[in-house]
Design a protein around this motif. Structure first.
Motif, PDB file in Angstrom:
ATOM      1  N   LYS A  16      10.200 104.318  95.035  1.00 27.56           N
ATOM      2  CA  LYS A  16       9.012 104.366  94.187  1.00 27.56           C
ATOM      3  C   LYS A  16       7.822 104.882  94.978  1.00 27.56           C
ATOM      4  O   LYS A  16       7.041 105.712  94.476  1.00 27.56           O
ATOM      5  CB  LYS A  16       8.712 102.970  93.633  1.00 27.56           C
ATOM      6  CG  LYS A  16       7.412 102.877  92.848  1.00 27.56           C
ATOM      7  CD  LYS A  16       7.248 101.501  92.193  1.00 27.56           C
ATOM      8  CE  LYS A  16       7.179 100.378  93.200  1.00 27.56           C
ATOM      9  NZ  LYS A  16       7.004  99.054  92.555  1.00 27.56           N
ATOM     10  N   ARG A  19       7.962 108.586  95.339  1.00 24.85           N
ATOM     11  CA  ARG A  19       7.618 109.273  94.085  1.00 24.85           C
ATOM     12  C   ARG A  19       6.109 109.236  93.847  1.00 24.85           C
ATOM     13  O   ARG A  19       5.518 110.210  93.372  1.00 24.85           O
ATOM     14  CB  ARG A  19       8.369 108.645  92.917  1.00 24.85           C
ATOM     15  CG  ARG A  19       9.889 108.797  92.984  1.00 24.85           C
ATOM     16  CD  ARG A  19      10.548 108.324  91.697  1.00 24.85           C
ATOM     17  NE  ARG A  19      11.994 108.354  91.805  1.00 24.85           N
ATOM     18  CZ  ARG A  19      12.755 107.302  92.122  1.00 24.85           C
ATOM     19  NH1 ARG A  19      12.177 106.123  92.334  1.00 24.85           N
ATOM     20  NH2 ARG A  19      14.057 107.408  92.197  1.00 24.85           N
ATOM     21  N   GLN A  20       5.492 108.101  94.168  1.00 26.85           N
ATOM     22  CA  GLN A  20       4.045 108.004  94.017  1.00 26.85           C
ATOM     23  C   GLN A  20       3.333 108.950  94.980  1.00 26.85           C
ATOM     24  O   GLN A  20       2.330 109.573  94.619  1.00 26.85           O
ATOM     25  CB  GLN A  20       3.590 106.557  94.242  1.00 26.85           C
ATOM     26  CG  GLN A  20       4.010 105.612  93.132  1.00 26.85           C
ATOM     27  CD  GLN A  20       3.605 104.173  93.402  1.00 26.85           C
ATOM     28  OE1 GLN A  20       3.270 103.817  94.531  1.00 26.85           O
ATOM     29  NE2 GLN A  20       3.639 103.340  92.374  1.00 26.85           N
ATOM     30  N   SER A  27       1.260 104.170  90.046  1.00 27.31           N
ATOM     31  CA  SER A  27       1.827 104.258  88.700  1.00 27.31           C
ATOM     32  C   SER A  27       1.828 102.899  87.999  1.00 27.31           C
ATOM     33  O   SER A  27       2.883 102.296  87.791  1.00 27.31           O
ATOM     34  CB  SER A  27       3.255 104.817  88.766  1.00 27.31           C
ATOM     35  OG  SER A  27       4.038 104.094  89.716  1.00 27.31           O
ATOM     36  N   GLY A  99       7.001 106.835  89.197  1.00 24.99           N
ATOM     37  CA  GLY A  99       5.714 107.314  89.669  1.00 24.99           C
ATOM     38  C   GLY A  99       4.808 107.847  88.581  1.00 24.99           C
ATOM     39  O   GLY A  99       3.911 108.648  88.840  1.00 24.99           O
TER      40      GLY A  99
END
Length: 203
Positions: A16, A19-20, A27, A99
């Motif tokens: 995560k 992805r952020q 997110s 994200g």
């Protein structure tokens, strides 16, 4: 309780946090709750438009839209409302992991159901936005004529008429659309996201 057996959680190679970082922002779930006609969907979509203009990834999960697909087998009993929100919570959690800032527009009348979604997420990932528009104003709008039908008894179990709405006790944001224009509501939410570091990973 889950009925699934012989299952094992499969971790993904991309986290995560990665992805952020790729998206350039955190997110959270922006959970809009309030009576029908309060302005939840209108504000959520306006904020999503503003986030798009700021090149921020977001997605709106709307109460009616979800009932066309994933939740099409659910009615409006207390049990079905609970299951409706549970499913939305799980979907929102996936968007958080992807994200993407998630904006959900659901009446979600029960505090316990909203708290259950909050508990699914990490600290700070659930932002409860109470669209605290008075019932009388919501009835005046009544674009879908739902309140009129509920008053006549054509619709049973309608929130605010013959079914309860439990207002949030400690929402992160409170908005009254009868007292401020849409643009001001959007700015209020954008200020919160900026001031709390959701739009800046270095904060």
């Amino acid at each position: 309780m889950s009925k699934s057996t012989n299952i094992t959680w499969q971790n993904t190679q991309v986290s995560k946090q990665q992805r952020q970082t790729l998206a350039g922002h955190r997110s959270p779930v922006l959970w809009f709750t309030g009576l029908s006609g309060s302005g939840k969907s209108t504000i959520a979509n306006a904020v999503a438009q503003r986030l798009y203009e700021e090149q921020v990834n977001s997605y709106v999960l709307d109460g009616d839209n979800m009932r066309f697909g994933l939740n099409s087998n659910l009615g409006f009993s207390a049990a079905d409302r609970q299951e409706n929100i549970r499913r939305v919570g799980e979907v929102s959690k996936l968007f958080v992991d992807a994200g993407v800032i998630t904006l959900t527009a659901f009446i979600s009348p029960y505090q316990a159901d909203r708290d259950q979604v909050r508990d699914l997420l990490a600290a700070g990932e659930f932002v409860e936005i109470f669209v605290d528009t008075p019932l009388a104003v919501c009835e005046e709008r009544d674009v879908k004529q739902l309140y009129a039908k509920a008053r006549r008894g054509d619709i049973k179990g309608f929130t605010g008429i013959d079914a309860p709405y439990e207002a949030p006790t400690q929402p992160e944001i409170t908005i009254d659309t009868s007292k401020q224009p849409l643009s001001e509501s959007v700015e209020q939410i954008m200020r919160y996201l900026t001031n709390h570091g959701y739009l800046d990973l270095s904060a």
